[in-house]
Design a protein around this motif. Structure first.
Motif, PDB file in Angstrom:
ATOM      1  N   LEU A 189       0.860  -1.260   0.013  1.00  0.00           N
ATOM      2  CA  LEU A 189      -0.021   0.042   0.058  1.00  0.00           C
ATOM      3  C   LEU A 189       0.942   1.271   0.001  1.00  0.00           C
ATOM      4  O   LEU A 189       0.386   2.246  -0.609  1.00  0.00           O
ATOM      5  CB  LEU A 189      -1.093  -0.038   1.042  1.00  0.00           C
ATOM      6  CG  LEU A 189      -2.140  -0.806   1.081  1.00  0.00           C
ATOM      7  CD1 LEU A 189      -2.969  -0.765   2.263  1.00  0.00           C
ATOM      8  CD2 LEU A 189      -3.097  -0.739  -0.155  1.00  0.00           C
ATOM      9  N   PRO A 190       2.024   1.300   0.751  1.00  0.00           N
ATOM     10  CA  PRO A 190       2.699   2.613   0.710  1.00  0.00           C
ATOM     11  C   PRO A 190       3.236   3.131  -0.610  1.00  0.00           C
ATOM     12  O   PRO A 190       3.284   4.289  -1.005  1.00  0.00           O
ATOM     13  CB  PRO A 190       3.995   2.385   1.542  1.00  0.00           C
ATOM     14  CG  PRO A 190       3.530   1.298   2.429  1.00  0.00           C
ATOM     15  CD  PRO A 190       2.516   0.520   1.745  1.00  0.00           C
ATOM     16  N   THR A 191       3.277   1.947  -1.400  1.00  0.00           N
ATOM     17  CA  THR A 191       3.852   2.472  -2.808  1.00  0.00           C
ATOM     18  C   THR A 191       2.653   2.962  -3.735  1.00  0.00           C
ATOM     19  O   THR A 191       2.976   3.926  -4.588  1.00  0.00           O
ATOM     20  CB  THR A 191       4.550   1.138  -3.634  1.00  0.00           C
ATOM     21  OG1 THR A 191       3.510   0.300  -3.793  1.00  0.00           O
ATOM     22  CG2 THR A 191       5.647   0.726  -2.897  1.00  0.00           C
ATOM     23  N   ILE A 192       1.516   2.533  -3.381  1.00  0.00           N
ATOM     24  CA  ILE A 192       0.521   2.969  -4.403  1.00  0.00           C
ATOM     25  C   ILE A 192       0.166   4.476  -3.749  1.00  0.00           C
ATOM     26  O   ILE A 192      -0.100   5.194  -4.459  1.00  0.00           O
ATOM     27  CB  ILE A 192      -0.864   2.303  -3.845  1.00  0.00           C
ATOM     28  CG1 ILE A 192      -0.550   0.689  -4.397  1.00  0.00           C
ATOM     29  CG2 ILE A 192      -1.956   2.636  -4.684  1.00  0.00           C
ATOM     30  CD1 ILE A 192      -1.484  -0.362  -4.191  1.00  0.00           C
ATOM     31  N   LEU A 193       0.210   4.613  -2.228  1.00  0.00           N
ATOM     32  CA  LEU A 193       0.128   6.089  -1.910  1.00  0.00           C
ATOM     33  C   LEU A 193       1.251   7.027  -2.537  1.00  0.00           C
ATOM     34  O   LEU A 193       1.037   8.332  -2.815  1.00  0.00           O
ATOM     35  CB  LEU A 193       0.144   6.250  -0.266  1.00  0.00           C
ATOM     36  CG  LEU A 193      -0.848   5.331   0.437  1.00  0.00           C
ATOM     37  CD1 LEU A 193      -0.576   5.129   1.916  1.00  0.00           C
ATOM     38  CD2 LEU A 193      -2.196   6.029   0.197  1.00  0.00           C
ATOM     39  N   ALA A 194       2.376   6.447  -2.675  1.00  0.00           N
ATOM     40  CA  ALA A 194       3.392   7.367  -3.365  1.00  0.00           C
ATOM     41  C   ALA A 194       2.978   7.543  -4.785  1.00  0.00           C
ATOM     42  O   ALA A 194       3.477   8.755  -5.273  1.00  0.00           O
ATOM     43  CB  ALA A 194       4.639   6.579  -3.247  1.00  0.00           C
ATOM     44  N   LEU A 195       2.446   6.892  -5.431  1.00  0.00           N
ATOM     45  CA  LEU A 195       2.091   7.044  -6.950  1.00  0.00           C
ATOM     46  C   LEU A 195       1.063   8.019  -6.968  1.00  0.00           C
ATOM     47  O   LEU A 195       1.056   8.875  -7.677  1.00  0.00           O
ATOM     48  CB  LEU A 195       1.446   5.649  -7.454  1.00  0.00           C
ATOM     49  CG  LEU A 195       2.522   4.716  -7.999  1.00  0.00           C
ATOM     50  CD1 LEU A 195       1.786   3.595  -8.527  1.00  0.00           C
ATOM     51  CD2 LEU A 195       3.206   5.319  -9.082  1.00  0.00           C
ATOM     52  N   SER A 196       0.175   8.070  -5.805  1.00  0.00           N
ATOM     53  CA  SER A 196      -0.847   8.895  -5.763  1.00  0.00           C
ATOM     54  C   SER A 196      -0.485  10.363  -5.538  1.00  0.00           C
ATOM     55  O   SER A 196      -0.857  11.379  -6.237  1.00  0.00           O
ATOM     56  CB  SER A 196      -2.120   8.654  -4.720  1.00  0.00           C
ATOM     57  OG  SER A 196      -2.626   7.462  -4.788  1.00  0.00           O
ATOM     58  N   LEU A 197       0.522  10.599  -4.660  1.00  0.00           N
ATOM     59  CA  LEU A 197       1.367  11.805  -4.493  1.00  0.00           C
ATOM     60  C   LEU A 197       1.913  12.412  -5.620  1.00  0.00           C
ATOM     61  O   LEU A 197       2.035  13.465  -5.977  1.00  0.00           O
ATOM     62  CB  LEU A 197       2.289  11.700  -3.306  1.00  0.00           C
ATOM     63  CG  LEU A 197       1.686  11.450  -1.687  1.00  0.00           C
ATOM     64  CD1 LEU A 197       2.812  11.170  -0.877  1.00  0.00           C
ATOM     65  CD2 LEU A 197       0.801  12.587  -1.552  1.00  0.00           C
ATOM     66  N   CYS A 198       2.533  11.412  -6.497  1.00  0.00           N
ATOM     67  CA  CYS A 198       3.318  11.787  -7.685  1.00  0.00           C
ATOM     68  C   CYS A 198       2.311  12.417  -8.702  1.00  0.00           C
ATOM     69  O   CYS A 198       2.498  13.494  -9.169  1.00  0.00           O
ATOM     70  CB  CYS A 198       3.767  10.565  -8.149  1.00  0.00           C
ATOM     71  SG  CYS A 198       4.632  10.987  -9.766  1.00  0.00           S
ATOM     72  N   VAL A 199       1.037  11.621  -8.671  1.00  0.00           N
ATOM     73  CA  VAL A 199      -0.004  12.341  -9.685  1.00  0.00           C
ATOM     74  C   VAL A 199      -0.295  13.514  -9.155  1.00  0.00           C
ATOM     75  O   VAL A 199      -0.482  14.698 -10.095  1.00  0.00           O
ATOM     76  CB  VAL A 199      -1.206  11.240  -9.846  1.00  0.00           C
ATOM     77  CG1 VAL A 199      -2.182  12.045 -10.489  1.00  0.00           C
ATOM     78  CG2 VAL A 199      -0.910  10.262 -10.401  1.00  0.00           C
ATOM     79  N   HIS A 200      -0.377  13.984  -7.716  1.00  0.00           N
ATOM     80  CA  HIS A 200      -0.982  15.215  -7.288  1.00  0.00           C
ATOM     81  C   HIS A 200       0.125  16.315  -7.785  1.00  0.00           C
ATOM     82  O   HIS A 200      -0.156  17.473  -8.149  1.00  0.00           O
ATOM     83  CB  HIS A 200      -1.216  15.034  -5.866  1.00  0.00           C
ATOM     84  CG  HIS A 200      -1.595  16.546  -5.251  1.00  0.00           C
ATOM     85  ND1 HIS A 200      -2.872  17.050  -5.549  1.00  0.00           N
ATOM     86  CD2 HIS A 200      -0.982  17.125  -4.486  1.00  0.00           C
ATOM     87  CE1 HIS A 200      -2.843  18.175  -4.837  1.00  0.00           C
ATOM     88  NE2 HIS A 200      -1.766  18.345  -4.129  1.00  0.00           N
ATOM     89  N   PHE A 201       1.386  15.906  -7.504  1.00  0.00           N
ATOM     90  CA  PHE A 201       2.588  17.027  -7.647  1.00  0.00           C
ATOM     91  C   PHE A 201       2.620  17.300  -8.997  1.00  0.00           C
ATOM     92  O   PHE A 201       3.082  18.540  -9.215  1.00  0.00           O
ATOM     93  CB  PHE A 201       3.726  16.212  -7.075  1.00  0.00           C
ATOM     94  CG  PHE A 201       4.938  17.023  -7.067  1.00  0.00           C
ATOM     95  CD1 PHE A 201       5.299  17.803  -6.204  1.00  0.00           C
ATOM     96  CD2 PHE A 201       5.870  16.725  -8.239  1.00  0.00           C
ATOM     97  CE1 PHE A 201       6.324  18.790  -6.232  1.00  0.00           C
ATOM     98  CE2 PHE A 201       7.012  17.608  -8.220  1.00  0.00           C
ATOM     99  CZ  PHE A 201       7.344  18.524  -7.461  1.00  0.00           C
ATOM    100  N   PHE A 202       2.596  16.452 -10.026  1.00  0.00           N
ATOM    101  CA  PHE A 202       2.836  16.731 -11.160  1.00  0.00           C
ATOM    102  C   PHE A 202       1.620  17.306 -12.073  1.00  0.00           C
ATOM    103  O   PHE A 202       1.795  18.077 -13.118  1.00  0.00           O
ATOM    104  CB  PHE A 202       3.201  15.688 -12.195  1.00  0.00           C
ATOM    105  CG  PHE A 202       4.980  15.155 -11.945  1.00  0.00           C
ATOM    106  CD1 PHE A 202       5.597  15.707 -12.945  1.00  0.00           C
ATOM    107  CD2 PHE A 202       5.127  14.393 -11.167  1.00  0.00           C
ATOM    108  CE1 PHE A 202       7.183  15.597 -12.559  1.00  0.00           C
ATOM    109  CE2 PHE A 202       6.409  13.963 -10.970  1.00  0.00           C
ATOM    110  CZ  PHE A 202       7.305  14.491 -11.766  1.00  0.00           C
ATOM    111  N   LEU A 277       8.478  -0.500  -9.179  1.00  0.00           N
ATOM    112  CA  LEU A 277       9.725  -1.625  -9.156  1.00  0.00           C
ATOM    113  C   LEU A 277       9.719  -2.022  -7.751  1.00  0.00           C
ATOM    114  O   LEU A 277      10.196  -2.966  -7.362  1.00  0.00           O
ATOM    115  CB  LEU A 277      10.779  -0.881  -9.725  1.00  0.00           C
ATOM    116  CG  LEU A 277      12.068  -1.821  -9.616  1.00  0.00           C
ATOM    117  CD1 LEU A 277      12.039  -3.000 -10.155  1.00  0.00           C
ATOM    118  CD2 LEU A 277      13.449  -0.803 -10.054  1.00  0.00           C
ATOM    119  N   ALA A 278       9.584  -0.859  -6.860  1.00  0.00           N
ATOM    120  CA  ALA A 278       9.810  -0.828  -5.468  1.00  0.00           C
ATOM    121  C   ALA A 278       8.794  -1.812  -4.788  1.00  0.00           C
ATOM    122  O   ALA A 278       8.804  -2.690  -4.199  1.00  0.00           O
ATOM    123  CB  ALA A 278       9.606   0.383  -4.573  1.00  0.00           C
TER     124      ALA A 278
END
Length: 480
Positions: A189-202, A277-278
């Motif tokens: 789950l933490p990697t999925i949250l990281a992807l969500s933050l990436c979408v919001h940041f860009f 990958l992580a």
């Protein structure tokens, strides 16, 4: 509840509704969804087959892992092999049928939406005042009618196919991962949250870049339209090289902006792939140990990796689709920006009209300008109307007046010619009579009725205009 409290509660409700209306009016996504709901039956059909296709896709890892590996191969139960093969073939056939029907309904819905949006934009442009077109380049407007609307088509296809389908797959895969092994899923789950933050940041950077690109494309199209419209003038002054340089400069700016967009997309994709990958490495390291110790079966590991791919593939696609969505929303913003412009002013309401001196009715009066019907069989031709300009002042710019306190009285049937030097206001007077523009001061009356009290279509249908330069539309002589 007393009257004051009831009124306050009603005001709060109305204010809340007004906020919702204002949000919907300013939000291009909401407005596009409203257009899509006009074809709700097609949208419903596309959604049903899309859900069916996504659920069938989720069945493949389960059949492969738990039925084929854990039952047929591990237990050497070859009697179940025909069942597995039949299930896989059935899933494949059902997927293709549902995929075809989903694409068909989606294409119908999308094309109807784009057709309606394009026609609404075109019709609204026809209602805008002439002053609007004085300050806008025709090429830039054409870019919005064609290019921006086509980009909205890309948005609708992306939302219905990519987002909806991947979202259903993502939710189903998450549920199945928890069903297989909840503890292992918590590591992912933490990697999925990281992807969500990436979408919001860009998201903000992508949208700003997309708006800049669309603006530059509009300017380039405007330059091309100007050259094509004035090609005789360009040739007469041997300005071909100058115009080519001007177009090349605008095209170079578009190239630079798109290169920046590619760089941003490449960085975005790299961050997304690193998160994927992580998560995959975490599952391989943890689940492999469990499989060796016998806590986790090989079939369960294969099924888990399959569903993990069903999570990361949609998330990865959705994160990259965000680039397309932001570009398309910018195009939708540009379309609705024009559709939100106020059309030409309508006649004033009866309560807003200026008070006039009441006159006694005359028993046998001539029909007024508004009542006269030139196409009626009993109406005399050429009867005309009284035209009055009262101290009319008008300028195309505040510091440059074309008419200053202009006064003119024309009796019915009278022929008047306005003669003067170029720029003296002759064409301006006719434009004001047609209400292409409104005077800064003074007023214009026809048969004693102010122009602002007349419906525009009624006014203009009763006035014949022979333009100084003939313009032919494409089509037949009858069409013109």
């Amino acid at each position: 509840m007393n009257t004051d409290e009831h009124g306050a509660a009603q005001l709060r409700r109305n204010f809340g509704l007004q906020r919702i209306r204002n949000f919907a009016r300013k939000n291009s996504l909401v407005r596009l969804l409203a257009y899509a709901l006009r074809a709700w039956h097609l949208l419903t059909g596309a959604a049903l087959f899309l859900i069916t296709n996504s659920l069938l896709e989720l069945a493949v890892p389960w059949v492969t892992g738990f039925l084929l590996l854990d039952r047929v191969i591990k237990r050497a139960d070859l009697g179940q092999l025909p069942v597995v093969v039949a299930l896989l073939v059935g899933i494949f056939v059902a997927q293709k049928i549902s995929d075809f029907l989903s694409d068909y309904f989606r294409a119908l819905m999308t094309q109807r939406l784009i057709h309606t949006l394009r026609c609404d934009l075109y019709e609204h442009l026809e209602t805008l005042p002439v002053r609007f077109f004085d300050h806008r380049q025709s090429g830039e407007l054409l870019a919005r009618i064609t290019g921006d609307v086509d980009n909205v088509d890309t948005f609708v296809t992306t939302v219905t196919q990519e987002i909806a389908g991947h979202l259903i797959t993502f939710i189903g895969a998450i549920a199945l991962l928890f069903a297989i092994n909840a503890k292992l899923t918590l590591f992912v789950l933490p990697t999925i949250l990281a992807l969500s933050l990436c979408v919001h940041f860009f998201r903000g950077s992508v949208r700003r870049n997309a708006r800049h690109v669309r603006q530059l494309i509009g300017e380039m199209a405007a330059a091309a339209a100007e050259m094509l419209s004035g090609v005789r003038l360009v040739k007469a002054f041997c300005a071909e090289q100058f115009e080519a340089k001007r177009f090349s400069d605008r095209s170079s700016k578009v190239v630079d902006a798109r290169v920046e967009a590619v760089k941003l997309q490449a960085l975005y994709s790299s961050v997304v792939d690193a998160c994927v990958l992580a998560g995959t490495i975490i599952v391989i390291v943890v689940a492999s140990r469990w499989a060796v110790s016998g806590v986790f079966t090989v079939g369960a590991l294969v099924a888990y990796l399959g569903y993990l791919n069903k999570i990361y593939s949609p998330v990865k696609s959705l994160s990259k689709v965000n680039l397309t969505i932001q570009k398309s929303l910018v195009a939708a913003d540009r379309v609705f920006e024009l559709m939100d412009l106020a059309p030409e002013s309508s006649p004033r309401e009866a309560g807003e009209r200026e008070p006039r001196e009441e006159k006694l009715p005359r028993p046998e009066r001539e029909p007024s300008f508004l009542e006269e019907r030139f196409d009626s069989p009993g109406t005399p031709r050429g009867a005309g109307a009284a035209v009055t300009f009262e101290d009319v002042t008008f300028g195309y710019a505040p510091d440059r007046l074309a008419l200053k306190r202009f006064t003119l009285d024309v009796a019915p049937g009278e022929v008047v010619a306005l003669v003067g030097h170029s720029g003296g206001g002759k064409t301006t007077a006719v434009s004001l009579l047609l209400r292409f523009y409104n005077p800064a001061s003074g007023r214009i009356l026809i048969d004693g009725v102010p122009l602002e009290d007349m419906p525009l279509d009624t006014l203009r249908r009763q006035i014949a205009v022979v333009p100084q330069e003939t313009f032919l539309f494409s089509g037949t002589v009858r069409d013109n």
